[in-house]
Design a protein around this motif. Sequence first.
Motif, PDB file in Angstrom:
ATOM      1  N   GLU A   1     -10.815 -34.275  -9.062  1.00 20.66           N
ATOM      2  CA  GLU A   1     -10.457 -32.858  -9.019  1.00 20.66           C
ATOM      3  C   GLU A   1      -9.147 -32.601  -8.889  1.00 20.66           C
ATOM      4  O   GLU A   1      -8.490 -31.584  -9.810  1.00 20.66           O
ATOM      5  CB  GLU A   1     -11.328 -32.088  -8.044  1.00 20.66           C
ATOM      6  N   PHE A   2      -8.344 -33.481  -7.990  1.00 19.92           N
ATOM      7  CA  PHE A   2      -6.975 -33.236  -7.636  1.00 19.92           C
ATOM      8  C   PHE A   2      -6.058 -33.499  -9.313  1.00 19.92           C
ATOM      9  O   PHE A   2      -5.179 -32.498  -9.566  1.00 19.92           O
ATOM     10  CB  PHE A   2      -6.457 -34.155  -6.630  1.00 19.92           C
ATOM     11  N   VAL A   3      -6.367 -34.626  -9.702  1.00 19.65           N
ATOM     12  CA  VAL A   3      -5.768 -35.000 -10.992  1.00 19.65           C
ATOM     13  C   VAL A   3      -5.866 -33.702 -12.123  1.00 19.65           C
ATOM     14  O   VAL A   3      -5.006 -33.469 -12.653  1.00 19.65           O
ATOM     15  CB  VAL A   3      -6.167 -36.313 -11.581  1.00 19.65           C
ATOM     16  N   ILE A   4      -7.285 -33.376 -12.214  1.00 18.13           N
ATOM     17  CA  ILE A   4      -7.463 -32.451 -13.221  1.00 18.13           C
ATOM     18  C   ILE A   4      -6.796 -31.200 -13.166  1.00 18.13           C
ATOM     19  O   ILE A   4      -5.912 -30.518 -13.821  1.00 18.13           O
ATOM     20  CB  ILE A   4      -9.122 -32.193 -13.232  1.00 18.13           C
ATOM     21  N   TYR A   5      -6.748 -30.448 -11.834  1.00 20.74           N
ATOM     22  CA  TYR A   5      -6.025 -29.194 -11.518  1.00 20.74           C
ATOM     23  C   TYR A   5      -4.524 -29.373 -11.632  1.00 20.74           C
ATOM     24  O   TYR A   5      -3.662 -28.480 -12.029  1.00 20.74           O
ATOM     25  CB  TYR A   5      -6.467 -28.776 -10.055  1.00 20.74           C
ATOM     26  N   VAL A   6      -4.091 -30.338 -11.179  1.00 17.52           N
ATOM     27  CA  VAL A   6      -2.407 -30.611 -11.059  1.00 17.52           C
ATOM     28  C   VAL A   6      -2.103 -30.864 -12.422  1.00 17.52           C
ATOM     29  O   VAL A   6      -0.999 -30.154 -12.771  1.00 17.52           O
ATOM     30  CB  VAL A   6      -2.126 -31.738 -10.024  1.00 17.52           C
ATOM     31  N   LEU A   7      -2.714 -31.692 -13.328  1.00 19.48           N
ATOM     32  CA  LEU A   7      -2.147 -31.929 -14.722  1.00 19.48           C
ATOM     33  C   LEU A   7      -2.411 -30.514 -15.466  1.00 19.48           C
ATOM     34  O   LEU A   7      -1.663 -30.341 -16.250  1.00 19.48           O
ATOM     35  CB  LEU A   7      -2.833 -32.981 -15.316  1.00 19.48           C
ATOM     36  N   ILE A   8      -3.322 -29.977 -15.129  1.00 23.08           N
ATOM     37  CA  ILE A   8      -3.647 -28.502 -15.863  1.00 23.08           C
ATOM     38  C   ILE A   8      -2.490 -27.621 -15.629  1.00 23.08           C
ATOM     39  O   ILE A   8      -1.641 -26.923 -16.339  1.00 23.08           O
ATOM     40  CB  ILE A   8      -4.889 -27.887 -15.642  1.00 23.08           C
ATOM     41  N   ALA A   9      -2.084 -27.641 -14.336  1.00 24.12           N
ATOM     42  CA  ALA A   9      -0.968 -26.822 -13.723  1.00 24.12           C
ATOM     43  C   ALA A   9       0.492 -27.268 -14.479  1.00 24.12           C
ATOM     44  O   ALA A   9       1.270 -26.471 -14.770  1.00 24.12           O
ATOM     45  CB  ALA A   9      -0.614 -26.755 -12.096  1.00 24.12           C
ATOM     46  N   LEU A  10       0.435 -28.541 -14.585  1.00 22.43           N
ATOM     47  CA  LEU A  10       1.809 -29.063 -15.430  1.00 22.43           C
ATOM     48  C   LEU A  10       1.671 -29.085 -16.731  1.00 22.43           C
ATOM     49  O   LEU A  10       2.820 -29.371 -17.444  1.00 22.43           O
ATOM     50  CB  LEU A  10       2.060 -30.532 -14.660  1.00 22.43           C
ATOM     51  N   PHE A  11       0.795 -28.537 -17.420  1.00 23.32           N
ATOM     52  CA  PHE A  11       0.635 -28.568 -18.810  1.00 23.32           C
ATOM     53  C   PHE A  11       1.614 -27.787 -19.428  1.00 23.32           C
ATOM     54  O   PHE A  11       2.175 -28.276 -20.680  1.00 23.32           O
ATOM     55  CB  PHE A  11      -0.809 -28.001 -19.128  1.00 23.32           C
ATOM     56  N   PRO A  12       2.098 -26.788 -19.137  1.00 24.99           N
ATOM     57  CA  PRO A  12       3.153 -25.839 -19.707  1.00 24.99           C
ATOM     58  C   PRO A  12       4.281 -26.736 -19.951  1.00 24.99           C
ATOM     59  O   PRO A  12       5.076 -26.773 -20.930  1.00 24.99           O
ATOM     60  CB  PRO A  12       3.203 -24.735 -18.933  1.00 24.99           C
ATOM     61  N   LEU A  13       4.857 -27.358 -18.908  1.00 30.37           N
ATOM     62  CA  LEU A  13       6.174 -28.342 -18.775  1.00 30.37           C
ATOM     63  C   LEU A  13       5.764 -29.476 -19.632  1.00 30.37           C
ATOM     64  O   LEU A  13       6.728 -29.744 -20.378  1.00 30.37           O
ATOM     65  CB  LEU A  13       6.522 -28.317 -17.157  1.00 30.37           C
TER      66      LEU A  13
END
Length: 341
Positions: free
Chosen positions: A259-271
């Motif tokens: 869950e942590f990896v999915i949400y953090v990487l989704i948040a970093l997707f724009p960059l």
Amino acid sequence: MKLVYKYLLNQFLSTMLSLFFTLFVIVSIVFFIQLAKITSYIEISFFELLKLYIYLLPKTLAFTLPISFFIALTLSFYRLSRENESTVLFALSITPKMIASFFVKIAALVSAFMLIIVLIFIPISFELFDNFVDYKKISAKISIKTGEFGQRYGEWLVFIDNKNSEDIYQNIIMYHPKKKPQDKEQVILAKEGRLETNEGVIAFKLSEGKAYEIKEKNWHISSFRNLLIKSKLSSKELNTKSFYNYWNDITSSKEKAKEFVIYVLIALFPLASVLFALSFGIVTYRYEKGFAYFGIFAVIFAYFSLLISFYNPPFVAVGSIFMIFFLASSIYFKIKITSKY
């Protein structure tokens, strides 16, 4: 220069807003359908349904804003290229590196905002959502209707005369029969009462009444202002955890790590994807049509395939996947764009 950046930003935002609201509505409808399934086992009002939807807003935002940013940036520059406006910008000494630097900063701000959403607000909203549903499940088991005899609250028989709009029961009679000869019969008369949660246990809080204890021929009468009668039905811990306690076990729990990896990487997707977006969007339309739509699909598919496949150890997975995509986008941007313009 500021006018050029303002123009580019306006072009991007016009595409971004329309796309974001479209995706937001679609995802909201999906979540509303999921919420409707909850009504099959708990009874909730329309306003409680809206309350649950508000708890899901951070999750909705997480699944719409980062993807909208990437698609909108690609399509807005692809439209500018198709209308030959990007060629005019290059003729005015606005280099792709300058454009990239401007939008990388915007992408970094968006990703920073999304990290706050996924690391702080999503855990809190999940806790509130689960607590609400859990409380409703337990309340359903001890739901008491007015004007009906033979109802039970735990080991008590209950009769309630009325219930007002604020979920406060009025004119309450409770009877506890004796199970053994040495036990006492108990009767409670109360003016008002309501169901509350006290340390994870559903309790009946009574106000302004009298309690009678009967043992053979002996009676004991006592008056009370407030009386709390706990039920044996208890829910899980209803206290909302802080966000750092929510993520406290990501190294020991596979589910929480994923869950942590999915949400953090989704948040970093724009960059991670901003340079891919510019690479797909900037084309010399007279000589090449580009493959913006295929590129959008390929990047989203590759990125999300990785983030749901690799999650252990979580911090290494986040750092590795993000750096791989950001470096790949930088190299691709350099080969496809800066070497030509």
